[in-house]
Design a protein around this motif. Sequence first.
Motif: not given
Length: 72
Positions: A5-8, A13-14
Amino acid sequence: MIPIIVFDLGKVLVDFDYSIAARGSRTQHAPPENLDAFLSSSPALVQFETGLLTRQAFFDQVRNATAFSRHP
């Protein structure tokens, strides 16, 4: 099964505020607001975050644009 899973994380998210770093910056000829303005508007930040600029190249651009100094 999902192998990866790849996310920014940053600002997705923060949340974080570049002005905090700007207020703590040491500049020779420019106020901390210059660093905040640079980080908020310069394409260099996007280039750095996407791997198009090295850490040193990004620092050099910040230093040149804001008169930032590592030493007081």
